[in-house]
Structures are given as C-alpha cells and as structure tokens.
Design a protein around this motif. Structure first.
Motif, mmCIF file in Angstrom:
data_model
loop_
_atom_site.group_PDB
_atom_site.id
_atom_site.type_symbol
_atom_site.label_atom_id
_atom_site.label_comp_id
_atom_site.label_asym_id
_atom_site.label_seq_id
_atom_site.Cartn_x
_atom_site.Cartn_y
_atom_site.Cartn_z
ATOM 1 N N GLU A 105 0.812 -1.214 0.000
ATOM 2 C CA GLU A 105 0.000 0.000 0.000
ATOM 3 C C GLU A 105 0.850 1.271 0.000
ATOM 4 O O GLU A 105 0.353 2.358 -0.300
ATOM 5 C CB GLU A 105 -0.948 0.006 1.202
ATOM 6 C CG GLU A 105 -0.278 -0.009 2.563
ATOM 7 C CD GLU A 105 -0.011 -1.425 3.069
ATOM 8 O OE1 GLU A 105 0.251 -1.551 4.290
ATOM 9 O OE2 GLU A 105 -0.065 -2.380 2.267
ATOM 10 N N LEU A 133 3.299 3.186 -5.128
ATOM 11 C CA LEU A 133 2.345 3.751 -6.076
ATOM 12 C C LEU A 133 1.868 2.687 -7.054
ATOM 13 O O LEU A 133 2.658 1.874 -7.550
ATOM 14 C CB LEU A 133 2.971 4.907 -6.850
ATOM 15 C CG LEU A 133 3.354 6.163 -6.059
ATOM 16 C CD1 LEU A 133 3.835 7.260 -7.013
ATOM 17 C CD2 LEU A 133 2.190 6.679 -5.217
ATOM 18 N N SER A 134 0.594 2.696 -7.345
ATOM 19 C CA SER A 134 0.044 1.790 -8.358
ATOM 20 C C SER A 134 0.473 2.259 -9.741
ATOM 21 O O SER A 134 0.912 3.404 -9.928
ATOM 22 C CB SER A 134 -1.485 1.773 -8.269
ATOM 23 O OG SER A 134 -2.017 3.031 -8.702
ATOM 24 N N GLU A 168 -1.473 5.300 -10.678
ATOM 25 C CA GLU A 168 -0.957 6.525 -10.052
ATOM 26 C C GLU A 168 0.299 7.010 -10.771
ATOM 27 O O GLU A 168 0.462 8.212 -11.031
ATOM 28 C CB GLU A 168 -0.674 6.280 -8.574
ATOM 29 C CG GLU A 168 -1.937 6.125 -7.728
ATOM 30 C CD GLU A 168 -1.650 5.698 -6.313
ATOM 31 O OE1 GLU A 168 -2.337 6.193 -5.392
ATOM 32 O OE2 GLU A 168 -0.746 4.854 -6.097
ATOM 33 N N ARG A 226 2.897 11.210 -2.980
ATOM 34 C CA ARG A 226 1.862 10.188 -2.752
ATOM 35 C C ARG A 226 0.683 10.747 -1.955
ATOM 36 O O ARG A 226 -0.484 10.507 -2.304
ATOM 37 C CB ARG A 226 2.463 8.994 -2.017
ATOM 38 C CG ARG A 226 1.493 7.823 -1.855
ATOM 39 C CD ARG A 226 2.126 6.699 -1.073
ATOM 40 N NE ARG A 226 2.355 7.072 0.317
ATOM 41 C CZ ARG A 226 3.222 6.475 1.118
ATOM 42 N NH1 ARG A 226 3.962 5.486 0.660
ATOM 43 N NH2 ARG A 226 3.359 6.876 2.370
ATOM 44 N N THR A 227 0.986 11.498 -0.907
ATOM 45 C CA THR A 227 -0.085 12.073 -0.093
ATOM 46 C C THR A 227 -0.938 13.024 -0.911
ATOM 47 O O THR A 227 -2.172 13.030 -0.808
ATOM 48 C CB THR A 227 0.503 12.797 1.130
ATOM 49 O OG1 THR A 227 1.168 11.836 1.955
ATOM 50 C CG2 THR A 227 -0.589 13.476 1.934
ATOM 51 N N ARG A 261 -3.149 10.969 -3.307
ATOM 52 C CA ARG A 261 -4.224 10.214 -2.671
ATOM 53 C C ARG A 261 -5.180 11.094 -1.864
ATOM 54 O O ARG A 261 -6.109 10.582 -1.240
ATOM 55 C CB ARG A 261 -3.617 9.117 -1.795
ATOM 56 C CG ARG A 261 -2.887 8.075 -2.639
ATOM 57 C CD ARG A 261 -2.270 6.962 -1.828
ATOM 58 N NE ARG A 261 -1.606 5.991 -2.701
ATOM 59 C CZ ARG A 261 -0.949 4.915 -2.275
ATOM 60 N NH1 ARG A 261 -0.870 4.674 -0.963
ATOM 61 N NH2 ARG A 261 -0.364 4.099 -3.135
ATOM 62 N N SER A 262 -4.951 12.399 -1.910
ATOM 63 C CA SER A 262 -5.861 13.314 -1.214
ATOM 64 C C SER A 262 -6.911 13.898 -2.152
ATOM 65 O O SER A 262 -7.683 14.773 -1.757
ATOM 66 C CB SER A 262 -5.066 14.452 -0.572
ATOM 67 O OG SER A 262 -4.465 15.263 -1.569
#
Length: 332
Positions: free
Chosen positions: A39, A42-43, A46, A288-289, A292-293
């Motif tokens: 998790e 990054l995918s 993403e 990343r944050t 994902r926000s």
C-alpha cells in the motif's frame, strides 16, 4: 520546466519497486532490507497519472527503474501505457539484466519491452568474472545477465548501455575484457564512479577509483582516447572514442567532475511516491499524499513546479553527505 539555475527539466526516472533479486554492496546494506509495503507503493495508474501531468510540463523521457524493475509484474504493460502518453518521446529501462531472457508467453521479457515501446536498456555489468560478480552482488547470476544481454540484442533495443561501477582493486584488471565484450556486443560501455548513496562507508580510499585513473588504464588497451563532445546520451556521461576501433566509452564522474551537474535535466520519482529533484540531496517531496488526497491535475502540476524550483545547483556528495535512503529505495 526550468529551475533557478537554468536546468530545463525533461527527464523523469520512475522507480516501480524497491525489490531486487541481487544485493550489490554499493546499493543495499548488509543487514536485512525492509521493503515498502504494497500500500506504500504507487500503483501503475498513479504512476501513469504523474507522468501524464509531467508530460504537459515538458517531461519527454522516462526511464523505468527499481530496485530491479522487472521483479514487479506487469512492467511491460506499464511501459506500453507510457508510450501512449502524448509528449513522451523516449522510454528506457535500467535493469541488472537477470530477467531479460526469461520467457513469458513464448517470447522473452526483452521482446515484450521492445514491443511495449521501450527503446533503450541500461544493464549493470560490474564484472565478467563469475566469482567476482557473485562477491559483488551476493548472487551467482552472471550467466543469466549474459543471457539477458543476448536477449536484449535479439529483441532490437535501439541502444544498449552497459554500466560498470568502478571499484578499486577489482575493476582495474577487468577493463580489457569489459572493453572487448562491449565492442563485441555493440553496446555502449560506461564507467561510473562510486557515490555514497546508500552508505557513507561504501566510499573510501580502499574502494574509490576515479574516472581519470580508469581512463588512463583504459588507454593502455585502446591507445589514447579521443574525446567526443558532440556524442551525447541523456545522462552526464562524457564519451571518448578509441582510435583503432571507433568504440565509444563513457565516463561518469559524479565525485571528481566539478561540472557534473551543469546540464542536469532530471527528476526522480521513488516507488513510494517521493519526488526527488536530485539524487545527491536530502530533498524529497511527498507526492503520494497529494495524489491520494484527491488533488486535481492542476494541483499536481503545481507540485511538480514547486519541486523543480527547489532543485539544488549541484549534488552534496562531496560535502560529507549522509544518506537518508538506500539506493535501492531511490531508483537506479
């Protein structure tokens, strides 16, 4: 994008994993490595979004890195998606070569990559001596690397570069064989100075071999090298030509070349979503944050611009640099 020192940023190195099937002593610590949890990584979706936004800001070249990128399933498919992004002109991969000859659906991984639009392959090759290779990487995988180089040639990459990290007491005696091997394989050979990326202790008087010394030793085999200032790849290598054969050999002197950073054009994205403006700097920014926000593409673009504005004039490796990440967790 342009930073405060006139560097025009067009190159993004994208790490897809921190995992690797080797344990090179200059890249990883001797103690147990703690991998990023799934998790935290990054995918592919993403990563693709980041590249799409970067491409609108002038990113033209992508190099897929690891760890060892081919240990992550689906890398060829990811590269194929990258190749469809408007503005991306070139896709390369950096690999240790051990998995390039592996068959998947009847064809090699190297062939899958070329079909996906990957045009260049950088392959690590620090030794042609099997025992020395095993000692350097803690893995007896040299035969698979050599098979991987052959697979890369057969697959039709536009360019294959063999990267050799210079190690005092080891590389000197292998220079003639490495030069001959690269010429036979029609590959660009580059010699890279050790850098204190993973641990400060990796760099010492007992291990460090400057590119200037390596060049003099190379010339014992090739004769006086002729500098080729007009021959450029996307990185900081300075290339020279062997007069008798025309073979080009590159030297990457991050520690001793005081002009090393003058033409830097790259950013690095770690697999856990940190955007780094410089390999040899502590600076990294948590993308990343932001991703994902629920950020917009405009906000993501502004994040890119802010990171570029923070890009330092040069790396810190010569100034008692204290690593905050292993190289395995940055991306080669």
């Amino acid at each position: 994008m342009e930073d405060l020192f006139g560097h025009r940023i067009s190159y993004l190195r994208v790490s897809v994993t921190d995992r690797c099937n080797e344990r090179c002593r200059y890249c990883m610590p001797e103690e147990e490595q703690t991998w990023f949890a799934k998790e935290e990584t990054l995918s592919y979706d993403e990563l693709l979004r980041v590249v799409r936004v970067g491409a609108t800001l002038g990113i033209k070249k992508i190099r897929v890195t690891g760890g060892e990128p081919l240990t992550r399933p689906g890398v060829a498919g990811f590269c194929a998606e990258l190749s469809h992004i408007p503005g991306i002109d070139e896709i390369g991969i950096s690999t240790n070569g051990t998995l390039l000859a592996k068959l998947d659906g009847g064809i090699t991984i190297a062939e899958h990559l070329v079909k996906a639009g990957v045009r260049t392959a950088n392959i690590s090759l620090d030794s042609l001596d099997r025992a020395v290779y095993q000692r350097t990487t803690s893995r007896d995988l040299l035969p698979r690397v050599l098979d991987g180089i052959e697979a890369a040639r057969a697959a039709g990459f536009q360019s294959i570069k063999l990267n050799c990290v210079l190690m005092k007491g080891q590389t000197e005696r292998e220079l003639p064989d490495l030069i001959d091997f690269a010429r036979q394989k029609d590959a660009l050979l580059r010699f890279i100075e050790l850098m204190p990326v993973s641990t400060q202790e990796v760099l010492s008087d007992d291990t460090f071999l400057p590119v200037a010394t390596a060049k003099k030793l190379v010339e014992q085999t090739t004769g006086p090298l002729i500098e080729s200032p007009d021959f450029k790849t996307n990185g900081p290598a300075v290339y020279h030509r062997a007069p008798a054969t025309g073979q080009k050999i590159g030297f990457i002197g991050a520690m001793t070349n005081l002009h090393f950073c003058e033409n830097c054009n790259k950013l690095r994205l770690t697999c856990d979503g940190k955007l780094r403006p410089c390999l040899g700097s502590y600076l990294e920014f948590d993308l990343r944050t932001v991703l994902r926000s629920g950020c917009t593409d405009s906000e993501l673009a502004a994040f890119f611009q802010n990171v570029v504005s923070r890009k330092p004039k040069e790396h810190d490796f010569r100034h008692n640099y204290q690593p905050n990440r292993r190289m395995i967790a940055i991306g080669g």
